[in-house]
Design a protein around this motif. Structure first.
Motif, PDB file in Angstrom:
ATOM      1  N   ASP A  50     -40.056  17.011 -49.296  1.00 49.78           N
ATOM      2  CA  ASP A  50     -40.268  16.913 -47.848  1.00 49.78           C
ATOM      3  C   ASP A  50     -39.539  15.710 -47.268  1.00 49.78           C
ATOM      4  N   ALA A  51     -39.528  14.604 -47.982  1.00 49.76           N
ATOM      5  CA  ALA A  51     -38.834  13.411 -47.497  1.00 49.76           C
ATOM      6  C   ALA A  51     -37.333  13.652 -47.417  1.00 49.76           C
ATOM      7  N   ILE A  52     -36.769  14.317 -48.433  1.00 49.03           N
ATOM      8  CA  ILE A  52     -35.344  14.621 -48.415  1.00 49.03           C
ATOM      9  C   ILE A  52     -35.018  15.575 -47.268  1.00 49.03           C
ATOM     10  N   LEU A  53     -35.840  16.593 -47.082  1.00 48.86           N
ATOM     11  CA  LEU A  53     -35.622  17.549 -46.007  1.00 48.86           C
ATOM     12  C   LEU A  53     -35.714  16.864 -44.642  1.00 48.86           C
ATOM     13  N   ASN A  54     -36.669  15.974 -44.455  1.00 47.14           N
ATOM     14  CA  ASN A  54     -36.802  15.256 -43.182  1.00 47.14           C
ATOM     15  C   ASN A  54     -35.602  14.357 -42.928  1.00 47.14           C
ATOM     16  N   GLN A  55     -35.066  13.712 -43.964  1.00 51.35           N
ATOM     17  CA  GLN A  55     -33.868  12.886 -43.801  1.00 51.35           C
ATOM     18  C   GLN A  55     -32.662  13.734 -43.406  1.00 51.35           C
ATOM     19  N   GLN A  56     -32.552  14.923 -43.990  1.00 49.85           N
ATOM     20  CA  GLN A  56     -31.453  15.821 -43.624  1.00 49.85           C
ATOM     21  C   GLN A  56     -31.588  16.284 -42.182  1.00 49.85           C
ATOM     22  N   ARG A  57     -32.801  16.543 -41.743  1.00 47.14           N
ATOM     23  CA  ARG A  57     -33.018  16.987 -40.361  1.00 47.14           C
ATOM     24  C   ARG A  57     -32.664  15.885 -39.366  1.00 47.14           C
ATOM     25  N   ILE A  58     -32.940  14.646 -39.718  1.00 51.99           N
ATOM     26  CA  ILE A  58     -32.620  13.522 -38.824  1.00 51.99           C
ATOM     27  C   ILE A  58     -31.110  13.400 -38.648  1.00 51.99           C
ATOM     28  N   LYS A  59     -30.353  13.664 -39.696  1.00 48.06           N
ATOM     29  CA  LYS A  59     -28.899  13.503 -39.645  1.00 48.06           C
ATOM     30  C   LYS A  59     -28.182  14.676 -38.981  1.00 48.06           C
ATOM     31  N   ARG A  60     -28.873  15.797 -38.778  1.00 49.93           N
ATOM     32  CA  ARG A  60     -28.232  16.961 -38.165  1.00 49.93           C
ATOM     33  C   ARG A  60     -27.945  16.692 -36.698  1.00 49.93           C
ATOM     34  N   PRO A  61     -26.811  17.175 -36.223  1.00 55.28           N
ATOM     35  CA  PRO A  61     -26.550  17.037 -34.777  1.00 55.28           C
ATOM     36  C   PRO A  61     -27.448  17.988 -34.006  1.00 55.28           C
ATOM     37  N   SER A  62     -27.892  17.535 -32.857  1.00 55.13           N
ATOM     38  CA  SER A  62     -28.742  18.412 -32.036  1.00 55.13           C
ATOM     39  C   SER A  62     -27.870  19.089 -30.989  1.00 55.13           C
ATOM     40  N   SER A  63     -28.268  20.296 -30.642  1.00 53.24           N
ATOM     41  CA  SER A  63     -27.502  21.026 -29.639  1.00 53.24           C
ATOM     42  C   SER A  63     -27.803  20.459 -28.260  1.00 53.24           C
ATOM     43  N   PRO A  64     -26.893  20.634 -27.316  1.00 55.02           N
ATOM     44  CA  PRO A  64     -27.120  20.064 -25.976  1.00 55.02           C
ATOM     45  C   PRO A  64     -28.360  20.659 -25.322  1.00 55.02           C
ATOM     46  N   HIS A  65     -29.096  19.829 -24.664  1.00 60.20           N
ATOM     47  CA  HIS A  65     -30.304  20.244 -23.967  1.00 60.20           C
ATOM     48  C   HIS A  65     -29.937  20.602 -22.533  1.00 60.20           C
ATOM     49  N   PHE A  66     -30.776  21.383 -21.874  1.00 63.15           N
ATOM     50  CA  PHE A  66     -30.424  21.819 -20.527  1.00 63.15           C
ATOM     51  C   PHE A  66     -30.393  20.668 -19.534  1.00 63.15           C
ATOM     52  N   THR A  67     -30.912  19.511 -19.907  1.00 61.62           N
ATOM     53  CA  THR A  67     -30.892  18.388 -18.974  1.00 61.62           C
ATOM     54  C   THR A  67     -29.493  17.799 -18.797  1.00 61.62           C
ATOM     55  N   ILE A  68     -28.561  18.108 -19.685  1.00 64.19           N
ATOM     56  CA  ILE A  68     -27.210  17.572 -19.509  1.00 64.19           C
ATOM     57  C   ILE A  68     -26.381  18.442 -18.581  1.00 64.19           C
ATOM     58  N   TYR A  69     -26.876  19.633 -18.267  1.00 62.93           N
ATOM     59  CA  TYR A  69     -26.131  20.539 -17.407  1.00 62.93           C
ATOM     60  C   TYR A  69     -26.538  20.361 -15.948  1.00 62.93           C
ATOM     61  N   GLN A  70     -25.617  20.662 -15.054  1.00 63.08           N
ATOM     62  CA  GLN A  70     -25.910  20.616 -13.627  1.00 63.08           C
ATOM     63  C   GLN A  70     -26.836  21.783 -13.282  1.00 63.08           C
ATOM     64  N   PRO A  71     -27.909  21.530 -12.531  1.00 60.50           N
ATOM     65  CA  PRO A  71     -28.806  22.629 -12.177  1.00 60.50           C
ATOM     66  C   PRO A  71     -28.069  23.716 -11.404  1.00 60.50           C
ATOM     67  N   GLN A  72     -28.342  24.957 -11.754  1.00 58.47           N
ATOM     68  CA  GLN A  72     -27.704  26.093 -11.105  1.00 58.47           C
ATOM     69  C   GLN A  72     -28.778  27.029 -10.575  1.00 58.47           C
ATOM     70  N   LEU A  73     -28.445  27.722  -9.513  1.00 55.53           N
ATOM     71  CA  LEU A  73     -29.401  28.615  -8.866  1.00 55.53           C
ATOM     72  C   LEU A  73     -29.905  29.680  -9.832  1.00 55.53           C
ATOM     73  N   THR A  74     -29.052  30.148 -10.718  1.00 55.12           N
ATOM     74  CA  THR A  74     -29.436  31.243 -11.603  1.00 55.12           C
ATOM     75  C   THR A  74     -30.540  30.825 -12.571  1.00 55.12           C
ATOM     76  N   TRP A  75     -30.382  29.669 -13.231  1.00 49.89           N
ATOM     77  CA  TRP A  75     -31.429  29.312 -14.190  1.00 49.89           C
ATOM     78  C   TRP A  75     -32.643  28.703 -13.526  1.00 49.89           C
TER      79      TRP A  75
END
Length: 180
Positions: A50-75
């Motif tokens: 579990d410790a090894i798996l958690n360390q691997q998860r910390i190092k993974r890049p995260s995908s962009p969250h919707f907060t980085i995008y400009q708000p659009q009428l559609t979403w």
């Protein structure tokens, strides 16, 4: 005869035709040459794994969250449609369950008496608070029905219908609020 070019298979067919017969027929030799050797280590399940798996998860890049995008009428419209649908459902089921639990408190005559005694500003605010999500959800539902029939599916069509939904929601919410 030219179908292999249309499918983009000409390179693959050439490689298969001119590859040495020993590589094509010998799966062991082909897999040994084509694959890299990577050493893996098996770790028994437990806190160490579990410790090894958690360390691997910390190092993974995260995908962009919707907060980085400009708000659009559609979403924003999509989120608002879901929120209004859930809110109206919670109100309906909440009132229904309250009526079943305490029918004497939530019967129509008692509710009318309570609302009658409220100040006018509170009545209009309450009517608008109920009318706005109802109007938006109903009119946006018509927009979705139009989309289901294949209309207004372009970006321009989505924005035009989005602004129409907002305008019609404003007009119908005010109209429903002012009805005596």
């Amino acid at each position: 005869m030219l179908s292999h070019k249309a499918l983009g298979l000409s390179t693959a067919l050439r490689q298969a035709a001119f590859a040495p017969r020993t590589l094509r027929n010998n799966a062991l030799l082909r897999n040994t040459i084509a694959r890299r050797s990577v050493q893996t280590k098996t770790i028994p399940a437990g806190p160490a794994a579990d410790a090894i798996l958690n360390q691997q998860r910390i190092k993974r890049p995260s995908s962009p969250h919707f907060t980085i995008y400009q708000p659009q009428l559609t979403w924003i419209g999509s989120i608002a449609n879901r929120v209004t649908g859930v809110g109206l459902s919670v109100l309906l089921y909440g009132f229904s369950i309250a009526y079943l639990v305490a029918p004497g408190t939530f019967d129509s005559t008692h509710v009318i008496e309570v609302v009658r005694d409220l100040p006018e500003a509170v009545k209009y605010a309450g009517k608008f608070i109920l009318a706005a999500p109802f109007s938006f959800h109903a009119i946006n539902g018509l927009r979705h029905l139009a989309w289901d029939t294949g209309h207004f599916l372009t970006v321009k069509g989505a924005y035009v219908t989005g602004y129409l939904v907002l305008g019609a929601t404003a007009v119908s919410s005010v109209a429903l609020t002012l009805i005596k």
